[in-house]
Design a protein around this motif. Structure first.
Motif, PDB file in Angstrom:
ATOM      1  N   SER A 389      -1.441  -0.843 -11.537  1.00  0.00           N
ATOM      2  CA  SER A 389      -1.133   0.645 -11.811  1.00  0.00           C
ATOM      3  C   SER A 389      -1.983   1.089 -12.941  1.00  0.00           C
ATOM      4  O   SER A 389      -1.902   2.213 -13.258  1.00  0.00           O
ATOM      5  N   GLU A 390      -2.363   0.274 -13.794  1.00  0.00           N
ATOM      6  CA  GLU A 390      -2.950   0.850 -15.130  1.00  0.00           C
ATOM      7  C   GLU A 390      -4.261   0.938 -15.096  1.00  0.00           C
ATOM      8  O   GLU A 390      -5.221   1.437 -15.977  1.00  0.00           O
ATOM      9  N   LEU A 391      -4.809   0.607 -13.859  1.00  0.00           N
ATOM     10  CA  LEU A 391      -6.286   0.614 -13.350  1.00  0.00           C
ATOM     11  C   LEU A 391      -6.809   2.041 -13.244  1.00  0.00           C
ATOM     12  O   LEU A 391      -6.215   2.680 -12.570  1.00  0.00           O
ATOM     13  N   PRO A 392      -8.027   2.527 -13.610  1.00  0.00           N
ATOM     14  CA  PRO A 392      -8.402   3.693 -13.188  1.00  0.00           C
ATOM     15  C   PRO A 392      -8.416   4.241 -11.716  1.00  0.00           C
ATOM     16  O   PRO A 392      -8.351   5.367 -11.413  1.00  0.00           O
ATOM     17  N   VAL A 393      -8.726   3.022 -10.710  1.00  0.00           N
ATOM     18  CA  VAL A 393      -8.755   3.356  -9.328  1.00  0.00           C
ATOM     19  C   VAL A 393      -7.401   3.644  -8.894  1.00  0.00           C
ATOM     20  O   VAL A 393      -7.317   4.597  -7.910  1.00  0.00           O
ATOM     21  N   TYR A 394      -6.579   3.190  -9.511  1.00  0.00           N
ATOM     22  CA  TYR A 394      -5.057   3.581  -9.122  1.00  0.00           C
ATOM     23  C   TYR A 394      -4.795   5.004  -9.288  1.00  0.00           C
ATOM     24  O   TYR A 394      -4.256   5.637  -8.600  1.00  0.00           O
ATOM     25  N   LYS A 395      -4.985   5.239 -10.589  1.00  0.00           N
ATOM     26  CA  LYS A 395      -4.895   6.811 -11.117  1.00  0.00           C
ATOM     27  C   LYS A 395      -5.747   7.627 -10.375  1.00  0.00           C
ATOM     28  O   LYS A 395      -5.294   8.895  -9.844  1.00  0.00           O
ATOM     29  N   GLU A 396      -6.941   7.258  -9.810  1.00  0.00           N
ATOM     30  CA  GLU A 396      -7.583   8.421  -9.180  1.00  0.00           C
ATOM     31  C   GLU A 396      -7.222   8.338  -7.820  1.00  0.00           C
ATOM     32  O   GLU A 396      -7.127   9.400  -7.245  1.00  0.00           O
ATOM     33  N   ALA A 397      -6.413   7.345  -7.171  1.00  0.00           N
ATOM     34  CA  ALA A 397      -6.101   7.286  -5.845  1.00  0.00           C
ATOM     35  C   ALA A 397      -4.877   8.450  -5.799  1.00  0.00           C
ATOM     36  O   ALA A 397      -4.536   8.965  -5.002  1.00  0.00           O
ATOM     37  N   GLN A 398      -3.837   8.362  -6.898  1.00  0.00           N
ATOM     38  CA  GLN A 398      -2.843   9.097  -7.190  1.00  0.00           C
ATOM     39  C   GLN A 398      -3.282  10.628  -7.195  1.00  0.00           C
ATOM     40  O   GLN A 398      -2.448  11.666  -6.700  1.00  0.00           O
ATOM     41  N   ALA A 399      -4.343  10.899  -7.896  1.00  0.00           N
ATOM     42  CA  ALA A 399      -4.673  12.280  -8.191  1.00  0.00           C
ATOM     43  C   ALA A 399      -5.614  12.978  -6.805  1.00  0.00           C
ATOM     44  O   ALA A 399      -5.065  14.124  -6.535  1.00  0.00           O
ATOM     45  N   GLN A 400      -6.130  12.021  -6.009  1.00  0.00           N
ATOM     46  CA  GLN A 400      -6.603  12.912  -4.818  1.00  0.00           C
ATOM     47  C   GLN A 400      -5.624  12.548  -3.792  1.00  0.00           C
ATOM     48  O   GLN A 400      -6.057  12.901  -2.524  1.00  0.00           O
ATOM     49  N   GLY A 401      -4.494  12.029  -3.831  1.00  0.00           N
ATOM     50  CA  GLY A 401      -3.441  11.677  -2.799  1.00  0.00           C
ATOM     51  C   GLY A 401      -3.744  10.934  -1.766  1.00  0.00           C
ATOM     52  O   GLY A 401      -3.137  10.821  -0.651  1.00  0.00           O
ATOM     53  N   THR A 402      -4.449   9.834  -2.086  1.00  0.00           N
ATOM     54  CA  THR A 402      -4.497   8.506  -1.364  1.00  0.00           C
ATOM     55  C   THR A 402      -3.279   7.716  -1.153  1.00  0.00           C
ATOM     56  O   THR A 402      -2.540   7.593  -2.205  1.00  0.00           O
ATOM     57  N   GLN A 403      -2.691   7.444  -0.060  1.00  0.00           N
ATOM     58  CA  GLN A 403      -1.478   6.487   0.152  1.00  0.00           C
ATOM     59  C   GLN A 403      -1.667   5.606  -0.323  1.00  0.00           C
ATOM     60  O   GLN A 403      -2.832   4.450   0.030  1.00  0.00           O
ATOM     61  N   ILE A 404      -0.662   4.969  -0.980  1.00  0.00           N
ATOM     62  CA  ILE A 404      -0.650   3.745  -1.844  1.00  0.00           C
ATOM     63  C   ILE A 404       0.433   2.822  -1.359  1.00  0.00           C
ATOM     64  O   ILE A 404       1.492   2.910  -1.134  1.00  0.00           O
ATOM     65  N   LEU A 405      -0.086   1.692  -0.611  1.00  0.00           N
ATOM     66  CA  LEU A 405       0.663   0.596  -0.158  1.00  0.00           C
ATOM     67  C   LEU A 405       0.810  -0.602  -1.064  1.00  0.00           C
ATOM     68  O   LEU A 405      -0.129  -1.254  -1.487  1.00  0.00           O
ATOM     69  N   SER A 406       1.957  -1.332  -0.962  1.00  0.00           N
ATOM     70  CA  SER A 406       2.139  -2.596  -2.050  1.00  0.00           C
ATOM     71  C   SER A 406       1.798  -3.610  -0.805  1.00  0.00           C
ATOM     72  O   SER A 406       1.912  -3.330   0.774  1.00  0.00           O
ATOM     73  N   ILE A 407       1.381  -4.820  -1.074  1.00  0.00           N
ATOM     74  CA  ILE A 407       1.216  -5.948  -0.164  1.00  0.00           C
ATOM     75  C   ILE A 407       2.438  -6.448   0.621  1.00  0.00           C
ATOM     76  O   ILE A 407       2.514  -6.842   1.535  1.00  0.00           O
ATOM     77  N   ARG A 408       3.566  -6.181  -0.196  1.00  0.00           N
ATOM     78  CA  ARG A 408       5.028  -6.400   0.550  1.00  0.00           C
ATOM     79  C   ARG A 408       4.994  -5.553   1.810  1.00  0.00           C
ATOM     80  O   ARG A 408       5.606  -5.955   2.605  1.00  0.00           O
ATOM     81  N   ASP A 409       4.526  -4.319   1.888  1.00  0.00           N
ATOM     82  CA  ASP A 409       4.577  -3.644   3.102  1.00  0.00           C
ATOM     83  C   ASP A 409       3.711  -4.339   4.087  1.00  0.00           C
ATOM     84  O   ASP A 409       4.133  -4.145   5.143  1.00  0.00           O
ATOM     85  N   VAL A 410       2.497  -4.706   3.814  1.00  0.00           N
ATOM     86  CA  VAL A 410       1.788  -5.484   4.765  1.00  0.00           C
ATOM     87  C   VAL A 410       2.620  -6.647   5.218  1.00  0.00           C
ATOM     88  O   VAL A 410       2.535  -7.039   6.538  1.00  0.00           O
ATOM     89  N   ARG A 411       3.006  -7.608   4.325  1.00  0.00           N
ATOM     90  CA  ARG A 411       3.623  -8.727   4.725  1.00  0.00           C
ATOM     91  C   ARG A 411       4.926  -8.683   5.410  1.00  0.00           C
ATOM     92  O   ARG A 411       5.358  -9.403   6.446  1.00  0.00           O
ATOM     93  N   GLN A 412       5.722  -7.404   5.586  1.00  0.00           N
ATOM     94  CA  GLN A 412       6.987  -7.246   5.960  1.00  0.00           C
ATOM     95  C   GLN A 412       6.499  -7.157   7.535  1.00  0.00           C
ATOM     96  O   GLN A 412       7.668  -7.614   8.698  1.00  0.00           O
ATOM     97  N   TYR A 413       5.438  -6.818   8.061  1.00  0.00           N
ATOM     98  CA  TYR A 413       5.022  -6.342   9.543  1.00  0.00           C
ATOM     99  C   TYR A 413       4.084  -7.465  10.083  1.00  0.00           C
ATOM    100  O   TYR A 413       3.650  -7.583  11.303  1.00  0.00           O
ATOM    101  N   PHE A 414       3.562  -8.286   9.238  1.00  0.00           N
ATOM    102  CA  PHE A 414       2.492  -9.322   9.434  1.00  0.00           C
ATOM    103  C   PHE A 414       2.774 -10.717   8.822  1.00  0.00           C
ATOM    104  O   PHE A 414       2.793 -10.751   7.680  1.00  0.00           O
ATOM    105  N   LYS A 415       3.234 -11.558   9.735  1.00  0.00           N
ATOM    106  CA  LYS A 415       3.756 -13.184   9.464  1.00  0.00           C
ATOM    107  C   LYS A 415       2.583 -14.050   9.792  1.00  0.00           C
ATOM    108  O   LYS A 415       2.171 -13.910  10.862  1.00  0.00           O
ATOM    109  N   LYS A 416       2.457 -15.079   8.884  1.00  0.00           N
ATOM    110  CA  LYS A 416       1.472 -16.052   9.412  1.00  0.00           C
ATOM    111  C   LYS A 416       2.171 -17.490   9.683  1.00  0.00           C
ATOM    112  O   LYS A 416       3.348 -17.561   9.205  1.00  0.00           O
TER     113      LYS A 416
END
Length: 416
Positions: A389-416
């Motif tokens: 969240s401290e990286l410029p790309v994170y702040k840029e994504a927030q500024a332009q409204g890009t959907q931000i997903l955590s890796i936990r969101d992916v793991r919840q519905y995809f198990k190995k």
């Protein structure tokens, strides 16, 4: 007739007398034999007792020697009377001694071999300590000399302070002169301010133009957000089911769903199961894909909510991150490790129709965030972990409204 009877009685008495004498002689013989055996047994007993006393004395002597050795050698339990050295503990002690004194090798098999090595190294270490003590003494002398030098420097410092105080006094006088000069300049600046006011009024007109441009940009951004909202519908509960239960094996706890490889279903994907009755939204449980075919997939069920309302054919399935047809773009930021390394995550996203980009742009739909990083962008180690969240790309994504997903969101519905 009377004479015959007396002779018969006499014969019988003689016979009994003979029998009595024979029995007496036999008893005497047996008595003499028993007396001889008893004497021999007593002699054997005395010999055995003497041998036992000698053996006990010899055993006690050996036992005392063992105790004396254990007292000197150690590795015994002092709380137990007659405790002797434990061989395994002594061997472990010898091995520890070999580890502590590196000059010992595999040829050092006994403490007798080890003692000379220990003495030699102890003497060497004593000499090293003596040398270090001499060095400490030298360093203390140097510290004393440094303290004396510091005292001298402190005197010089006081002289310097007095000199600086004089310079400060001179500077204050100069400052007062400068103040008078600045007041004159201030008057000139006030006149210049009037000119700037007119320039400000002109700038305000420019600001109005910029605000109008900003409104136009805002309208464009709103349009983009609406487009992104459409592309991110997979993160919300879909209006229609993603599929349904085709068949169930209660004995094996598995079933089949009507979506497969053709629909971008992967092994390990998870769906939650809703009652298939019209108007019902009852959550019955969850299913995980264990085998994928072209048009159907085999699943296993878990976390059943109510055993009296089991999952049955016709029930419907949902996965909020499942989209069998959409084309989307994503950028990865942060550290990805464990089951979902960066390579594995890219393969998973590509399998469900999400293209992984190298850089964030206007076409990016999602920013997927991993764990904190221990190296910077040049792969150099850092003292404190860097949060994504401290990286410029994170702040840029927030500024332009890009959907931000955590890796936990992916793991919840995809198990190995």
């Amino acid at each position: 007739m009377k004479k015959r009877s007396r002779r018969g009685a006499a014969r019988i008495s003689a016979i009994w007398l003979i029998v009595f004498l024979v029995v007496a002689l036999v008893g005497a013989a047996f008595g003499w034999i028993a007396q001889q055996d008893a004497a021999q047994a007593r002699s054997s007993h005395q010999t055995a007792v003497s041998a036992l006393n000698v053996s006990e004395a010899r055993f006690e002597g050996e036992r005392q020697i063992s105790r004396d050795i254990s007292q000197i050698f150690g590795y015994f339990n002092p709380s137990e009377a007659g405790s002797r050295t434990v061989v395994d503990a002594a061997e472990n002690g010898l091995e520890s001694l070999k580890v502590a004194f590196v000059d010992m090798n595999s040829t050092t098999a006994t403490f007798e071999d080890a003692v000379p090595v220990v003495i030699a190294q102890y003497a060497a270490r004593g000499k090293a300590i003596s040398d270090l003590t001499s060095q400490v003494t030298d360093l203390r002398s140097q510290i004393t000399a440094a303290r004396d030098n510091l005292t001298s420097v402190s005197g010089d410092k006081d002289d310097k302070i007095r000199e600086l105080q004089q310079q400060l006094s001179d500077a204050e006088n100069q400052a007062r002169d400068t103040e008078a000069d600045l007041q004159g300049r201030l008057a000139a600046a006030q006149a210049d301010r009037n000119d700037k006011d007119s320039q400000l009024r002109s700038a305000r007109g420019d600001i109005d133009d910029l605000e109008r441009q900003s409104e136009r940009d805002k309208t464009a951004a709103t349009t983009r957000m609406a487009h992104m909202a459409d592309s991110l519908k997979f993160t919300k509960e879909p209006e229609a089911a993603d599929g349904e239960i085709l068949a169930i094996s209660k004995a094996l706890g598995i079933g089949w769903i009507n979506v497969g490889a053709r629909n971008r279903v992967n092994r390990g994907m998870i769906f939650h199961v809703i009652s298939g009755k019209p108007g019902s939204d009852f959550l019955k449980g969850w299913c995980r894909v264990i085998s994928v075919e072209e048009t159907r997939s085999e699943v296993t069920f878990f976390s059943i909510v109510d055993q009296f309302r089991p999952i049955v054919p016709g029930d419907i399935i949902y996965n909020p991150v499942f989209d069998p047809t959409g084309v989307r773009n994503a950028v990865l930021v942060g550290r990805f490790s464990g089951v979902y390394s960066e390579r594995e995550l890219k393969l998973l996203l590509e399998s469900i129709g999400i293209t992984v980009q190298k850089r964030l742009d206007q076409e990016t739909d999602y920013l997927i965030v991993g764990a904190e990083m221990y190296v910077d962008i040049h792969n150099d180690p850092v003292e404190e972990p860097i949060q994504p969240s401290e990286l410029p790309v994170y702040k840029e994504a927030q500024a332009q409204g890009t959907q931000i997903l955590s890796i936990r969101d992916v793991r919840q519905y995809f198990k190995k």
